[in-house]
Design a protein around this motif. Structure first.
Motif, PDB file in Angstrom:
ATOM      1  N   PRO A  60     -12.553 -22.112   5.157  1.00 28.15           N
ATOM      2  CA  PRO A  60     -10.897 -21.888   5.302  1.00 28.15           C
ATOM      3  C   PRO A  60     -10.661 -21.041   3.976  1.00 28.15           C
ATOM      4  N   PHE A  61      -9.637 -20.248   4.240  1.00 23.89           N
ATOM      5  CA  PHE A  61      -9.087 -19.408   3.049  1.00 23.89           C
ATOM      6  C   PHE A  61      -7.836 -19.062   3.132  1.00 23.89           C
ATOM      7  N   ASN A  62      -7.045 -19.031   2.298  1.00 23.15           N
ATOM      8  CA  ASN A  62      -5.465 -18.803   2.568  1.00 23.15           C
ATOM      9  C   ASN A  62      -5.260 -17.317   2.672  1.00 23.15           C
ATOM     10  N   THR A  63      -4.470 -17.179   3.566  1.00 20.70           N
ATOM     11  CA  THR A  63      -4.123 -15.638   3.997  1.00 20.70           C
ATOM     12  C   THR A  63      -2.929 -15.302   3.148  1.00 20.70           C
ATOM     13  N   GLU A 106     -15.347 -27.206  -6.707  1.00 20.44           N
ATOM     14  CA  GLU A 106     -15.576 -28.521  -6.253  1.00 20.44           C
ATOM     15  C   GLU A 106     -14.743 -29.189  -5.247  1.00 20.44           C
ATOM     16  N   ASN A 107     -13.487 -28.899  -5.429  1.00 15.59           N
ATOM     17  CA  ASN A 107     -12.660 -29.670  -4.372  1.00 15.59           C
ATOM     18  C   ASN A 107     -12.499 -28.676  -2.995  1.00 15.59           C
ATOM     19  N   GLY A 108     -13.295 -27.811  -2.763  1.00 11.17           N
ATOM     20  CA  GLY A 108     -13.429 -27.032  -1.542  1.00 11.17           C
ATOM     21  C   GLY A 108     -12.639 -25.719  -1.498  1.00 11.17           C
ATOM     22  N   SER A 109     -11.480 -25.503  -2.427  1.00  9.72           N
ATOM     23  CA  SER A 109     -10.853 -24.378  -2.436  1.00  9.72           C
ATOM     24  C   SER A 109     -11.597 -22.859  -2.835  1.00  9.72           C
ATOM     25  N   ILE A 110     -11.304 -21.986  -2.494  1.00  8.88           N
ATOM     26  CA  ILE A 110     -11.861 -20.740  -2.833  1.00  8.88           C
ATOM     27  C   ILE A 110     -10.939 -19.746  -3.721  1.00  8.88           C
ATOM     28  N   GLU A 111     -11.380 -19.111  -4.718  1.00 10.62           N
ATOM     29  CA  GLU A 111     -10.458 -18.286  -5.377  1.00 10.62           C
ATOM     30  C   GLU A 111     -11.268 -16.968  -5.590  1.00 10.62           C
ATOM     31  N   GLU A 112     -10.567 -15.941  -5.152  1.00 11.64           N
ATOM     32  CA  GLU A 112     -11.209 -14.819  -5.580  1.00 11.64           C
ATOM     33  C   GLU A 112     -11.149 -14.388  -7.082  1.00 11.64           C
ATOM     34  N   PHE A 113     -12.367 -13.862  -7.505  1.00 12.79           N
ATOM     35  CA  PHE A 113     -12.590 -13.482  -8.980  1.00 12.79           C
ATOM     36  C   PHE A 113     -12.029 -12.022  -9.425  1.00 12.79           C
ATOM     37  N   VAL A 114     -10.941 -12.024 -10.070  1.00 12.09           N
ATOM     38  CA  VAL A 114     -10.261 -10.703 -10.276  1.00 12.09           C
ATOM     39  C   VAL A 114     -10.301 -10.119 -11.698  1.00 12.09           C
TER      40      VAL A 114
END
Length: 209
Positions: free
Chosen positions: A97-100, A154-162
């Motif tokens: 799951p990823f924030n659109t 660790e909390n399951g969130s996904i962040e793009e590395f910019v």
């Protein structure tokens, strides 16, 4: 010293080689060919056969023998694995799951590069880049395979590395100098996804993860 004279015929063939070089570089991209692999559906079924993925639309096609291909969206897939002959490696993709842009979460495919204290994910895409070359009296524009990197927290969130090199090293806290020495000693590049995976893997090894 022996001198070489370039005849009109030689000039013609040289021009052909130089002008066609960018075209020859544009071979079939990994997303355009079928790969041997397996597909695990959200329901639990495992399908083995030939797979073809599309990260732009988050689709994966599956076919066995001469049957008609089946198409699955990321909503129906847990993960899939392929053997990419172009790099002679197994590659794993997970539907996460990823924030659109619209602000809601939906499953999309991410390739897993490294798992540990820092879990590194990536998504590939095609883009046109201007490349400097001594063969073209300056530069030329060609289609290349690029990557966006993401970190699974660790909390399951996904962040793009910019960020840049310094941003990445800052994430590694007190291990930053060791990692930087490793990068320089092995001449690793941040724009190469397997080099990026090695950097993260080395950091994880230092932390015992």
């Amino acid at each position: 010293m022996r001198k070489f004279k370039l005849t009109s015929t030689g000039f013609f063939f040289l021009a052909v080689i130089l002008l066609t070089k960018p075209v020859l570089a544009q071979k079939n991209w990994p997303s355009e060919v079928w790969h041997e692999g397996k597909l695990v559906l959200l329901e639990g079924d495992t399908l083995r056969g030939m797979l073809k993925y599309d990260l732009q639309q988050d689709l994966v096609q599956y076919v066995i023998k001469d049957n008609k291909p089946e198409v699955f969206t990321a909503r129906k897939v847990l993960f899939f694995e392929i053997f990419d002959e172009s790099v002679h490696k197994y590659r794993q993709f997970f539907a996460l799951p990823f924030n659109t842009v619209g602000g809601y979460k939906t499953p999309i495919f991410f390739e897993l590069l490294e798992e540990g204290k820092i879990t590194l994910l990536t998504r590939e895409y095609l883009e046109y880049k201007t490349i400097s070359s001594p063969y073209y009296f300056g530069s030329y524009t060609t289609l290349v395979l690029s990557h966006k990197y993401y970190f699974l927290k660790e909390n399951g969130s996904i962040e793009e590395f910019v960020g840049n090199k310094n941003n990445l090293l800052n994430m590694m806290g007190s291990r930053d100098e060791e990692v930087e020495k490793y990068i320089k000693a092995n001449r690793l590049r941040y724009d190469d996804k397997y080099d990026m995976a090695k950097i993260v893997a080395y950091y994880n090894s230092l932390t015992g993860s």
